[in-house]
Write a protein that holds these residues in place. Sequence first.
Motif, mmCIF file in Angstrom:
data_model
loop_
_atom_site.group_PDB
_atom_site.id
_atom_site.type_symbol
_atom_site.label_atom_id
_atom_site.label_comp_id
_atom_site.label_asym_id
_atom_site.label_seq_id
_atom_site.Cartn_x
_atom_site.Cartn_y
_atom_site.Cartn_z
ATOM 1 N N ALA A 1 28.879 6.320 -32.552
ATOM 2 C CA ALA A 1 29.544 5.343 -31.690
ATOM 3 C C ALA A 1 30.932 5.828 -31.303
ATOM 4 N N THR A 2 31.317 5.535 -30.036
ATOM 5 C CA THR A 2 32.651 5.948 -29.582
ATOM 6 C C THR A 2 33.490 4.761 -29.128
ATOM 7 N N ALA A 3 32.886 3.556 -29.097
ATOM 8 C CA ALA A 3 33.650 2.384 -28.660
ATOM 9 C C ALA A 3 33.125 1.117 -29.319
ATOM 10 N N ALA B 1 38.182 2.656 -42.949
ATOM 11 C CA ALA B 1 37.521 2.853 -44.241
ATOM 12 C C ALA B 1 36.474 3.953 -44.162
ATOM 13 N N ALA B 2 35.902 4.146 -42.976
ATOM 14 C CA ALA B 2 34.888 5.191 -42.814
ATOM 15 C C ALA B 2 35.531 6.556 -42.545
ATOM 16 N N GLY B 3 36.863 6.613 -42.576
ATOM 17 C CA GLY B 3 37.551 7.887 -42.423
ATOM 18 C C GLY B 3 37.724 8.325 -40.981
ATOM 19 N N LYS B 4 37.545 7.391 -40.041
ATOM 20 C CA LYS B 4 37.761 7.732 -38.630
ATOM 21 C C LYS B 4 39.055 7.085 -38.142
ATOM 22 N N VAL B 5 39.511 7.534 -36.975
ATOM 23 C CA VAL B 5 40.777 7.036 -36.448
ATOM 24 C C VAL B 5 40.507 6.068 -35.290
ATOM 25 N N PRO B 6 40.800 4.768 -35.504
ATOM 26 C CA PRO B 6 40.597 3.807 -34.413
ATOM 27 C C PRO B 6 41.560 4.099 -33.272
ATOM 28 N N MET C 1 37.240 3.797 -29.606
ATOM 29 C CA MET C 1 38.097 2.897 -28.834
ATOM 30 C C MET C 1 37.688 1.454 -29.099
ATOM 31 N N VAL C 2 38.671 0.626 -29.473
ATOM 32 C CA VAL C 2 38.362 -0.769 -29.803
ATOM 33 C C VAL C 2 38.952 -1.706 -28.747
ATOM 34 N N VAL C 3 38.113 -2.605 -28.234
ATOM 35 C CA VAL C 3 38.603 -3.620 -27.298
ATOM 36 C C VAL C 3 38.157 -5.008 -27.753
ATOM 37 N N GLY C 4 38.960 -6.016 -27.420
ATOM 38 C CA GLY C 4 38.653 -7.376 -27.861
ATOM 39 C C GLY C 4 39.009 -8.411 -26.808
ATOM 40 N N VAL C 5 38.911 -9.672 -27.197
ATOM 41 C CA VAL C 5 39.274 -10.792 -26.335
ATOM 42 C C VAL C 5 40.067 -11.791 -27.177
ATOM 43 N N ASP C 6 41.040 -12.462 -26.564
ATOM 44 C CA ASP C 6 41.845 -13.541 -27.144
ATOM 45 C C ASP C 6 43.336 -13.319 -26.916
ATOM 46 N N GLY C 7 43.799 -12.069 -27.106
ATOM 47 C CA GLY C 7 45.212 -11.785 -26.896
ATOM 48 C C GLY C 7 46.109 -12.336 -27.971
ATOM 49 N N GLU C 8 45.643 -12.316 -29.221
ATOM 50 C CA GLU C 8 46.509 -12.813 -30.298
ATOM 51 C C GLU C 8 47.544 -11.763 -30.684
ATOM 52 N N LYS C 9 48.612 -12.235 -31.316
ATOM 53 C CA LYS C 9 49.760 -11.377 -31.605
ATOM 54 C C LYS C 9 49.358 -10.128 -32.402
ATOM 55 N N LYS D 1 46.008 1.589 -32.288
ATOM 56 C CA LYS D 1 44.711 1.443 -32.955
ATOM 57 C C LYS D 1 43.685 0.731 -32.079
ATOM 58 N N MET D 2 44.205 -0.022 -31.103
ATOM 59 C CA MET D 2 43.313 -0.805 -30.265
ATOM 60 C C MET D 2 43.616 -0.482 -28.811
ATOM 61 N N GLY D 3 42.592 -0.536 -27.953
ATOM 62 C CA GLY D 3 42.782 -0.169 -26.562
ATOM 63 C C GLY D 3 43.355 -1.296 -25.725
ATOM 64 N N ALA D 4 42.614 -2.404 -25.677
ATOM 65 C CA ALA D 4 43.027 -3.499 -24.812
ATOM 66 C C ALA D 4 42.419 -4.800 -25.286
ATOM 67 N N THR D 5 42.994 -5.910 -24.797
ATOM 68 C CA THR D 5 42.399 -7.218 -25.057
ATOM 69 C C THR D 5 42.679 -8.114 -23.874
#
Lengths: 333, 327
Positions: B227-229, B247-252, B257-265, B275-279
């Motif tokens: 997986a890449t995203a 924990a799996a030894g990879k670099v987020p 690439m990690v993306v989410g929804v909500d826009g929390e602080k 560590k995270m791309g966008a939200t």
Amino acid sequence: MAVSDRPTAGAVPAIATELGPWLSRYGTLAALALLILFNLAVTRNFATWQTLNINLTQVATIVIVAVGMTLVIASGGIDLSVGSLMAIAAALAPLIFLNRIVTFPSLYLGVAIAFVVPVLLAGLFGLFNGWLITRYRVQPIVGTLILFIAGRGIAQSFTDSNQVIFSTPEFQFIGLGRFFGIPVQVIIMVVIVVLAAWVLRRTVFGKQILAIGGNEAAARLSGVRVDRIKQLVYAISGLCSGIAGLIVIARNSAADSNLVGLGVELDAIAAVAVGGTLLTGGRASVFATLIGALIIQLVRFTLLANGVPDAAALVVKAGLIILAVWLQRRVAT
Amino acid sequence: MVITVSRRAFLAVSAGLVVATAARPTWAALPPLKKKDVYKVGFAQTESNNPWRLAQTASMQDEAKKLGHQLVYTDAAGSAAKQVADVNSMVAQGVDVIFLPPREEKPLIPAIMNAKKAGIPVILVDRDVDHSLAKPGEDYVTFTGSDFVDEGKRVAEWLIKAVGGKAKIIEIEGTVGSSPANDRKKGFDTALKGSPDMVILASQSGDFARDKGRQVMETLLQAHPDATAVYAHSDEMALGAIAAIEAAGKVPGKDIMVVGVDGEKAALEAIIAGKMGATCECNPRFGPGAFAIMKRYADGETLPTFIKNEDRFFDASNAKDMVATAF
């Protein structure tokens, strides 16, 4: 593995078939072995240390709670408040080490107190459960329901329902650290399992728990201090919940009093039931509970890793409990 | 064009109209709102057990204070029955207008009807009700909230651009059957249609919770190490996924690439840390928008049945400037 202690002298009914006793004794272990074999054949990347690591770290908190639950069930009771007690410990700990209550001169002192006080508080609430149940003869399911409901409210009131986010490696060691490559929470789990198994099998206290679960009136008449033993058992369940609560927040770098431990009581009871311990009390095995929890965990892992949706996972979990009950009935009849 | 209407159909339709008119004497008459300087405004919050709800309440209270309105606030503590009682008590107190985030689609209908009967306009915020039982523009003024489908779509579009149209994605869904989970999945999956190299390897529920999101990600990452995203339907689950990736030894942010929804602080802080791309924000600040709708309605304007609450979008380009304003 599923060795059971029977303190009361009663004749175990003979079982007609040869398979019966074997199934009831080793059925859960055989099921676990079958699951592992199935995964070796089907699931990608199963035979790796990382898989073992994931499953053991994920199951650790449930096992710790389920050990406390096993003792409670062995005494003929049940503890519904475990999830809420986890939340209480989880909500309190960060407030302590983040110096939100009082400012500690050193971080290490704060962290040390954050380990001890929340767990003790959860134990005290467990003691309260035991006091309600013994002093006022409240049924355990009702007595612990009180803290199941109120406990989460107490946890939420600590933080005004807000999630507390932190990054404190000194504290998070119990959720993220390793000793000789073994995750700390797995070590804690093993220690608690071994200790509880020893207490239940080898100590007077353990025999008294089983005696109460087997026949409370008889235990009382033979001089067992029933009320005190019961109170202790619920306190132990509270302590176990407190420890589990701390591990969960350490792992997530966040304490959410609304969500920590939500539904854990059912996972713990399921682990005990799948392990083969009778919910009527009087007989119990901590190792069987460990196997039960591992089976539930591995089933969840298997379904998830192979893309089976959540709803199906729940049905399979229920199916496992039915199977466990069926195995128990074979012994009982 | 010749229109033929059978006698039976004509009878059925007219009978239906008679029944509908008889059953609803106040048909199609939305209670008006008088123009005043100071209103007594009811806000019947559904629960206060998460940061999003707390931010929403604070926004309503702040805006009411700013405009000088009197706010009657209740908290239903997660119970639809209590929320109905809360609205009814606001009706009894004679508030001028009610803002309501209905906890569930059907149980709140009687409360809305009761308010309408008492001549109090109701404006629904962040959740809608069943349109077959109560109609916007007829039984209540309008519904204002986020467009969850659009949130999923915006995240997908950002991700496609960020990874150059090529990614193996793990999707962590919200609570099974909830409308934000359904719609955020729909918006995301639909937006990927035009990019054949954007492959979803697995899609499982993480219940909108950090702990569950982490556990699901740990397992899925083990089954799909290529997986890449990651697309999570909430930032909480995205943050859980980041813990699992580490924990799996990879670099987020680099390996995955990690993306989410909500826009929390906390998510914006993760974006700043790389560590995270966008939200995509799911804006809880309804105050200014809701009170603007109230004013437009009092001015006699005919409002649309859905008024979108604008969501911002956060990535590395603006996270640092915006983090102070996130909830």
